[in-house]
Design an enzyme around this catalytic site. Structure first.
Site: not given
Ligand code: NVA
Length: 314
Positions: A107, A134, A137, A272
């Site tokens: 990540r 993502h 997800q 999410c």
């Molecule tokens: N769009 C959000 C997703 C978190 C799982 C972020 O990047 O913070």
């Protein structure tokens, strides 16, 4: 047990998978969910490094416990070695991790870091969220949709809110799978042209509809509504509090609530998480039976396990 050949060497971005591969991953995720014991040696003797530059609850825990369920070993690497690329080059980091690990899950802040890891690692790399995508997800979300609707290809899905990594992955995956997708974002908060055009060409190929609008009243009939935070992790442009206030004011008309569910006829709402209650979604709707956020959170683990199994099967 022998695994189907899905033929993926990394899991970096949704646009690198075709419809057959995505459908096979969704099916494999559901199979692992139904008969987990059949897969409890799938990662036996294998180690997965989980590298996190940003905070995580669902991704961290679902990978760790999921890897354990597959008989593998998960190693968490946070920021104890400093920011990625600062203490040593990302290329050297990737080469070192490849000496010991069988898969790297990462990540990161920048998509370029995921690409550099994949370029220099000699083991598969999984994108566990970056600024653009993502995919873990989105895969879990399509597993969840396929559990809630008999025919995935006739589902109408709308994402309402800030266009971000989650909406990019959903939009691209929907377009590859042939799921009709409507993206509703306030003016100035839509997707990058490059990403939207990519999704548009996939939608043309699969024959699905892809609509982008800033008019929330034009959302139309939908089966499922999806939303996510209005301010994503690492959104540097919003460092000052006044800007955040302006953003919130701009986004409130796009809040997902019971009225929107009634107006669109949608039967489920997706998120999410983490949810910013009474911002992008009302507490009342998030806590209602229409919300499948926890089903999707569970499916993160099964979907990711399908990816891990497929990566090591090929
Ligand atoms: N769009 C959000 C997703 C978190 C799982 C972020 O990047 O913070």
């Amino acid at each position: 047990m022998s695994q189907p050949t899905i033929s993926i060497s990394n899991f970096l971005a949704d646009d690198q998978l075709n419809k057959a591969q995505l459908l096979a991953l969704i099916e494999l995720a559901k199979k692992i969910k139904q008969t987990p014991a059949d897969f409890n040696n799938a990662l036996s003797g294998k180690s997965v490094v989980m590298l996190f530059e940003k905070p995580s609850l669902r991704t961290h825990v679902s990978f760790d416990i999921g890897i354990n369920k597959l008989g593998g070993h998960a190693l968490y690497l946070g920021q104890q070695n400093g920011k990625l690329g600062e203490r040593e080059r990302i290329s050297d980091y990737a080469k070192n991790l490849s000496c010991w690990a069988d898969i790297i899950v990462a990540r990161v802040f920048k998509n370029s870091a995921i690409e550099a890891l994949a370029q220099h690692a000699s083991v598969p790399v999984v994108n566990a969220l970056c600024d653009i995508y993502h995919p873990c997800q989105a895969l879990a979300d399509f597993v969840t949709l396929s559990e809630n609707f008999v025919d995935l290809s006739s589902v109408k899905l709308a994402y309402v809110g800030d266009s971000n990594n989650v909406s990019n992955s959903l939009m691209i995956m929907a377009s590859i799978l042939g799921v009709d997708f409507t993206l509703v974002c306030p003016e100035g908060f839509g997707p990058e042209a490059l990403i939207f055009n990519k999704a548009k060409s996939f939608a043309q190929g699969s024959g699905s509809t892809l609509i982008l609008t800033d008019k929330v009243e034009e959302i139309g009939q939908q089966d499922a509504i999806y939303t996510d935070t209005w301010i994503s992790m690492g959104d540097e442009s919003l460092s000052d509090k006044n800007k955040i206030k302006d953003v919130l004011a701009k986004f409130y008309p796009y809040q997902v609530n019971h009225q929107m569910m009634t107006d669109t006829g949608a039967s489920i709402v997706m998120h999410c998480q983490p949810a910013h209650l009474d911002e992008e979604i009302t507490t009342e709707l998030f806590d209602s039976d229409m919300c499948v956020a926890f089903q999707a959170a569970e499916n993160r683990m099964w979907a990711q396990n399908a990816v891990l199994v497929a990566l090591l099967a090929d």
